[in-house]
Design an enzyme around this catalytic site. Structure first.
Site, PDB file in Angstrom:
ATOM      1  N   GLY A 136      -1.297   5.931  -3.052  1.00 43.97           N
ATOM      2  CA  GLY A 136      -1.069   5.904  -4.485  1.00 43.97           C
ATOM      3  C   GLY A 136      -2.286   6.378  -5.259  1.00 43.97           C
ATOM      4  N   HIS A 186       2.415   6.503  -0.544  1.00 47.37           N
ATOM      5  CA  HIS A 186       2.659   5.125  -0.099  1.00 47.37           C
ATOM      6  C   HIS A 186       1.335   4.383   0.001  1.00 47.37           C
ATOM      7  CE1 HIS A 186       3.296   2.042   3.228  1.00 47.37           C
ATOM      8  NE2 HIS A 186       4.089   1.641   2.253  1.00 47.37           N
ATOM      9  N   SER A 187       1.293   3.211  -0.608  1.00 47.72           N
ATOM     10  CA  SER A 187       0.189   2.273  -0.453  1.00 47.72           C
ATOM     11  C   SER A 187      -1.135   2.912  -0.871  1.00 47.72           C
ATOM     12  CB  SER A 187       0.161   1.771   1.005  1.00 47.72           C
ATOM     13  OG  SER A 187      -0.631   0.632   1.141  1.00 47.72           O
ATOM     14  N   GLN A 188      -2.112   2.979   0.037  1.00 47.83           N
ATOM     15  CA  GLN A 188      -3.409   3.572  -0.295  1.00 47.83           C
ATOM     16  C   GLN A 188      -3.253   4.942  -0.934  1.00 47.83           C
ATOM     17  OE1 GLN A 188      -5.504   5.295   2.931  1.00 47.83           O
ATOM     18  NE2 GLN A 188      -7.556   4.901   2.103  1.00 47.83           N
TER      19      GLN A 188
END
Length: 357
Positions: free
Chosen positions: A186, A182-184
């Site tokens: 990735g 999720h988010s960072q």
């Protein structure tokens, strides 16, 4: 709740410092849930984003079941990590970089209540954050629980260095697995798969850090010179100092310039990029998918609105309809890295990955 075994352990890390004052640095805490009845071939590794810890996968800020126990109850072995230098994974101030916190106003505007101060066109569609009359803002009990869970964290590229090593160490211990990022995080999914080709059986990237190459949104000062990451990834032909990657804008996205090089360790990994309707990521996640396609990765673009799931922001796994999204993710997993199962989330026709909103 289905019967399962909960284990906790650390992976990775190394001793550092002078002989009379050594400490361990770079280790990662892992919480593993193993159901008594395993029904799927690969463990799921849940990796949180910036300012978060693994607690966001265990429960929601209003006390509902989180994704980790939900997937475990459905027969998946689940690993939930705290990034090195985060949460239960020790931060060493003499060895790690400085930490950065996210403010209350940033949290409200980006994650929990973007509809009140729209910074992007889709923000007004955000409806799914839980809470009462003042939901999504300081003073509401659910927001206060969520903000209490936020922690100071390292920025990139140091987080990339630590997580690539720790993620590889986890796969060395548990064997082949699927990464849910999720988010960072990735960034970390691409890097771990590159470091351990063959051990990553799939990647579900929930609004992964992007867009490719240019950090044009947050302007952190670190462009992703390897397209998806600031750390090196394995391309063919190889990227060298004499032959670096070059980029150009195509259709509003930064893509490779000229003949595209192939991400050889990611090309065979089933990949999904999942984007919610009201998040800031809805403006550019199609560029991430276009970049993956150009580099030979057969990534599927799952826009939740196209699947009948509306009103979500960036923190989709914590919102009121979080388990509807989990069911969509599980369906994709079963179809692409497991066995067939009942269709839970019906797909509507989707726009091509490179198309604008």
């Amino acid at each position: 709740m289905a019967s399962m075994r909960w284990e906790r352990f650390f992976v990775g890390g190394a001793y550092a410092g002078p002989a009379d004052a050594q400490v361990m640095h770079g280790q990662m805490h892992v919480e593993m849930l193993t159901p008594d009845e395993l029904r799927h071939p690969w463990p799921l590794v849940f990796i949180h984003g910036a300012a978060q810890t693994g607690v966001g996968w265990i429960t929601t800020p209003d006390g509902r079941e989180g994704w980790a126990p939900w997937f475990a109850e459905r027969g998946w072995k689940v690993c939930v990590v705290d990034q090195p230098a985060r949460g239960r994974s020790a931060w060493r101030p003499d060895l790690d970089g400085g930490l950065k916190s996210i403010s209350v106003s940033q949290t409200e505007n980006l994650f929990t209540a973007p509809e009140h101060n729209p910074g992007w066109p889709q923000a007004e569609l955000h409806t799914q954050w839980p809470g009462g009359a003042g939901k999504g803002r300081a003073g509401d009990p659910v927001f206060d629980q969520f903000y209490a869970s936020q922690v100071a964290s390292l920025t990139n590229p140091e987080s990339e260095i630590l997580m690539q090593a720790a993620g590889a160490a986890l796969l060395d211990r548990i064997g082949p697995a699927v990464l849910i990022t999720h988010s960072q995080a990735g960034l970390f999914g691409w890097l771990i798969a590159d470091a351990r080709p063959g051990l990553v059986k799939g990647i579900v990237a929930l609004e992964p850090a992007g867009p490719p190459y240019k950090d044009s949104l947050f302007r952190s000062g670190f462009d992703r010179e390897f397209g998806l990451t600031s750390l090196p990834l394995t391309y063919e032909p190889p990227v060298t100092a004499e032959a670096p990657l070059e980029f150009e804008q195509q259709g509003g996205c930064w893509l490779q310039k000229g003949a595209a090089r192939r991400l050889v360790h990611l090309a065979g990994v089933p990949t999904a990029v999942v984007t919610s309707e009201a998040s800031y990521h809805a403006e550019y996640d199609h560029c991430m998918v276009a970049y993956l396609h150009q580099a030979g990765v057969e990534a599927e673009f799952i826009r939740l609105a196209d699947r009948g799931i509306h009103g979500n922001g960036h923190m989709m796994m914590l919102e009121k309809n979080s388990l509807d999204i989990a069911a969509c993710v599980e369906e994709w997993l079963i179809a692409n890295v497991g066995t067939s199962a009942e269709r839970i989330c019906k797909a509507a026709p989707m726009a091509p990955p490179s198309s604008p909103l």
